[in-house]
Write an enzyme that holds these catalytic residues in place. Structure first.
Site, PDB file in Angstrom:
ATOM      1  N   LYS A  10       1.352  -5.592  -6.202  1.00  0.00           N
ATOM      2  CA  LYS A  10       2.601  -6.140  -6.717  1.00  0.00           C
ATOM      3  C   LYS A  10       2.370  -7.580  -7.171  1.00  0.00           C
ATOM      4  O   LYS A  10       1.624  -8.329  -6.529  1.00  0.00           O
ATOM      5  CB  LYS A  10       3.634  -6.067  -5.591  1.00  0.00           C
ATOM      6  CG  LYS A  10       5.033  -6.513  -5.919  1.00  0.00           C
ATOM      7  CD  LYS A  10       5.904  -6.280  -4.676  1.00  0.00           C
ATOM      8  CE  LYS A  10       7.344  -6.690  -4.893  1.00  0.00           C
ATOM      9  NZ  LYS A  10       8.165  -6.398  -3.674  1.00  0.00           N
ATOM     10  N   SER A  84      12.032  -3.887  -4.418  1.00  0.00           N
ATOM     11  CA  SER A  84      11.546  -4.657  -5.548  1.00  0.00           C
ATOM     12  C   SER A  84      10.156  -4.225  -6.002  1.00  0.00           C
ATOM     13  O   SER A  84       9.695  -4.610  -7.078  1.00  0.00           O
ATOM     14  CB  SER A  84      11.528  -6.147  -5.191  1.00  0.00           C
ATOM     15  OG  SER A  84      10.674  -6.390  -4.083  1.00  0.00           O
ATOM     16  N   SER A 108      11.981  -3.006   0.278  1.00  0.00           N
ATOM     17  CA  SER A 108      11.251  -2.901  -0.987  1.00  0.00           C
ATOM     18  C   SER A 108      10.006  -2.038  -0.914  1.00  0.00           C
ATOM     19  O   SER A 108       9.467  -1.639  -1.945  1.00  0.00           O
ATOM     20  CB  SER A 108      10.862  -4.305  -1.475  1.00  0.00           C
ATOM     21  OG  SER A 108      12.009  -5.088  -1.702  1.00  0.00           O
TER      22      SER A 108
END
Length: 530
Positions: A10, A84, A108
């Site tokens: 990420k 996220s 997330s």
């Protein structure tokens, strides 16, 4: 350990030589060092492919708060990918990488897993170092793992984990032995507290998942979900949101007012909300959270695991863009409390709804229970028969999840401790699980010890090949529980080393040679049950 596997990270996790943007171009910078977790994965042989999209500054559970375009959900492009850690989940679900790293503060690492039909492991806080990760709420942030199978996620956890003193919130925490009892109690919210925001298909899928758990040996226990929901609300509605502001305070103060377009509107609103809280507010919130933790912990003390829907519904991208605050809050209904209360969590696929939308459940347990959760999570996931992510391929066969050396002991039972027999509960209540039904080497004979109350079986070693075929079960038990179990064994029986038909050995119930004298030889029955 991870040789040949490809992974992505990420884009709030540093990789030397690549910019870290946190989905905010004005924030982009190129770090001199990679994050600790990335270094550990590379040392284990995994190959980094690239970085993945996210909700800006990891603020959001839906995946639409990014200037780089919404990652298309791998199963159904009309619904949100989850956030996220949106890009990480999508890349794994499509089979573009073998696993990916995300982060998890409010869910997330779990919500995107559910919405893309993959596994999301949210480790206990501090098991994976957060050095080199752009913080959201530093004290509760976790690096999370996405994979197609639970076993792969556990491999990554083992390779990337470990105490890292450079990270302020890292800790050396011994994990509980990595297995789950065959018979177990799982907590679920009371029927009237199960919230799906009008999504009847999600509600039905959760009921079906609970029924599957019952078929796998579980007994549901309804609990009051109120304190968990109250803790969840504190993440965004109380002083804890000040941590989001503190995480990027210098950058935010320099840009938020003069260049508001730098931020996604909902992200700017969340972070700005942290400005208004004082240190005294934070202390008061910590006290309230501590009181809620006491109530939540007390409810979980009587069960083996808490089971929840991962996401209560699956909004479309269009609906999310039209109502970004309320619908995002819905996605966190069952996830927001977990890190605040210092729990571990594992999200696994549960079903594909009749409208083609994936549905998942999450197993939640106390800090350090990661491997136990993995055991029941793998058992459940592979029982669903679902394909691996969006690849269309079947799941590979489940594999034994590696356990710390010396954490368990195998024991053979051939009498009243057999499955369904009167003393089997002594194994179950100590966290033992059934490994296999088998037979010892043909060097033993079985006697009925009629001078005992209740009647007991006596397994006696005789000469090689002078015994018979006698049914036994092999159970695996935590070493920590073994002493209390052995203490229950009364004369004339004891524990000794039993040789198996395959040549292996295991601890088992035996009796001394003088005990069966004059007692009936029941070897011909083939076992105590018969």
């Amino acid at each position: 350990a991870l040789a040949g596997l490809r992974f992505a990270v990420k884009d709030n996790i540093d990789v030397a030589g690549l910019p870290t943007t946190a989905a905010c171009p004005a924030f982009a910078h190129e770090p001199a060092r990679s994050a600790t977790v990335g270094d550990k994965l590379a040392a284990a042989g995994a190959q980094l492919v690239g970085k993945t999209n996210l909700d800006q500054f990891a603020c959001g559970l839906n995946g639409t708060r990014t200037p780089y375009g919404v990652p298309a959900n791998a199963i159904d492009a009309s619904i949100v990918p989850g956030g996220s850690s949106s890009g990480s989940a999508v890349a794994v679900a499509r089979g573009e990488v073998d696993f990916a790293l995300g982060t998890d503060t409010a869910g997330s690492g779990r919500v995107p897993a559910a919405l893309n039909n993959i596994v999301g492991l949210k480790p206990t806080r501090g098991l994976l170092s957060a050095r080199g990760v752009v913080p959201a709420c530093r004290s509760i942030d976790c690096v999370s793992i996405f994979a197609l199978t639970v076993a792969d996620a556990v491999d990554v956890l083992r390779a990337a984990g470990g105490h890292a003193p450079e990270a302020p919130w890292s800790r050396a925490l011994p994990l509980q032995p990595g297995f789950f009892p065959e018979r177990f109690r799982f907590a679920v919210p009371q029927a009237g507290q199960r919230e799906f925001f009008g999504d009847a298909r999600a509600a039905a899928a959760f009921e079906q998942a609970c029924a599957r758990l019952e078929r796998l040996g579980g007994t549901p226990v309804e609990i009051d979900y109120t304190p968990y929901a109250q803790a969840a609300a504190m993440l965004y509605e109380d002083a804890f949101v000040a941590e989001r502001y503190a995480a990027i305070r210098d950058f935010f103060d320099a840009t938020a007012d003069s260049h508001p377009a730098v931020f996604a509107p909902s992200v700017r609103s969340i972070i700005a909300g942290g400005r208004r809280h004082s240190a005294a507010d934070w202390c008061a919130a910590a006290d309230r959270l501590g009181a809620l933790r006491q109530r939540c912990d007390a409810q979980l003390a009587g069960v083996d695991v808490l089971v929840l829907p991962t996401a209560p519904t699956a909004p479309t991208v269009a609906a999310m863009l039209a109502d970004p605050i309320a619908l995002n809050r819905q996605l966190g209904h069952y996830t927001n409390f977990v890190n605040l209360l210092d729990y571990a969590a594992l999200a696994v696929p549960a079903a594909m709804r009749d409208d083609g939308v994936p549905f998942g459940i999450t197993f939640v347990g106390p800090a350090g229970s990661d491997l136990r959760l993995a055991d029941i999570g793998q058992r459940f996931h592979h029982d669903t028969g679902l394909p691996a992510g969006a690849t269309g391929k079947p799941l590979p066969a489940p594999r034994p999840l590696a356990r710390p050396a010396g954490s368990t002991v195998r024991i053979a039972g051939g009498g009243a401790h057999l499955s369904g027999m009167p003393l089997n509960g002594q194994l179950i209540e100590r966290g033992a699980r059934l490994l296999e039904a088998t037979r010892p080497a043909p060097d033993y004979r079985l006697f009925a010890l009629r001078g005992t109350v209740p009647l007991k079986p006596g397994l006696l070693r005789v000469g090689a090949g002078e015994g018979g075929a006698i049914a036994v079960e092999i159970w695996e038990m935590p070493v920590a529980a073994y002493g209390s179990f052995v203490a229950l064994i009364g004369a004339p029986l004891g524990i000794g080393t039993l040789r198996l038909a395959d040549g292996g050995t295991v601890q088992g119930f035996l009796c001394e040679a003088h005990d069966p004298a004059g007692q009936p030889d029941i070897t011909a029955h083939g076992g105590w049950r018969a």
